[in-house]
Design a protein around this motif. Structure first.
Motif, PDB file in Angstrom:
ATOM      1  N   SER A 112      -4.885   3.900  -0.287  1.00 47.54           N
ATOM      2  CA  SER A 112      -4.361   2.900   0.079  1.00 47.54           C
ATOM      3  C   SER A 112      -2.460   2.723  -0.525  1.00 47.54           C
ATOM      4  N   ASP A 114       0.189   4.787   1.672  1.00 46.92           N
ATOM      5  CA  ASP A 114       0.548   4.057   2.847  1.00 46.92           C
ATOM      6  C   ASP A 114       0.600   2.484   2.507  1.00 46.92           C
ATOM      7  N   VAL A 115      -0.384   2.286   2.196  1.00 45.86           N
ATOM      8  CA  VAL A 115       0.023   0.198   2.715  1.00 45.86           C
ATOM      9  C   VAL A 115       0.713   0.124   1.596  1.00 45.86           C
ATOM     10  N   TRP A 116       0.372   1.018   0.171  1.00 49.76           N
ATOM     11  CA  TRP A 116       1.488   0.441  -1.048  1.00 49.76           C
ATOM     12  C   TRP A 116       2.349   0.417  -1.244  1.00 49.76           C
ATOM     13  N   SER A 118       4.630   0.272   2.027  1.00 51.22           N
ATOM     14  CA  SER A 118       4.633  -0.167   3.100  1.00 51.22           C
ATOM     15  C   SER A 118       4.701  -1.656   2.720  1.00 51.22           C
TER      16      SER A 118
END
Length: 182
Positions: A112, A114-116, A118
């Motif tokens: 996660s 990349d999600v973090w 963003s």
């Protein structure tokens, strides 16, 4: 009864061709009971990526102390030169660290990451002394497989790629930069 930390000893042979730094370091790292082998090995990799000849980069109490990063480099007066976080830290923690340290570095990892990034990117725009780097999740899982209580690791860094090798095998990790300090 509280669980105790497990002590790991590592001999790191660092050949950082990007910074022209070459050295051998004997380090002792305490693994918190809630910490995984993956996180422990990413902390060791962070040490290899940012260690300097003055050897002031040290492992802190990390997960045991919320006021300290995973690693830091203090000058002779006790001022924080480098504050290094491993994982996906909260943006408030990073902004506070940016106020305390000359340089703040995040080495993010996990599925996660990349999600973090963003989610926190916009909140960290004003932090001029912040660098954020990310590692591939599969590569860090492979890195975790190299963990032993006593280990000798060779870390060769070239063009933002770290090759970590030992008797148990080797792993190549691309250190992808998401944000460089201003």
């Amino acid at each position: 009864m509280a669980l105790r930390a497990t002590v790991y000893k590592a001999e790191l042979h660092v050949a950082d061709n990007d910074r022209a730094y070459y050295g051998t370091h004997a380090v002792t790292v305490a693994r918190h009971p809630s910490e995984t082998d993956e996180r422990l090995m990413v902390r060791l990799l962070a040490y290899a990526l940012w260690v300097e000849a003055d050897e002031r980069l040290v492992f802190t109490r990390g997960l045991s102390d919320t006021d300290e990063p995973d690693l830091w480099n203090l000058d002779l007066t006790g001022a924080v030169r480098q504050w290094i976080e491993v994982g996906l830290p909260d943006e408030r923690r990073l902004l506070k660290a940016c106020g305390r340290a000359e340089q703040v570095i995040v080495l993010a990892y996990g599925r996660s990451a990349d999600v973090w990034w963003s989610g926190v990117r916009g909140k960290l725009e004003r932090a001029g002394n912040l660098q954020v780097h990310v590692l591939d999740a599969e590569a860090t899982r492979d890195l975790a497989a190299l963990a032993e209580r006593t280990m000798s690791l060779s870390v060769n860094i070239t063009d933002r790629t770290a090759w970590v090798s030992c008797d148990r095998g080797d792993v190549s990790l691309d250190v992808r930069s998401l944000r460089e300090a201003a």
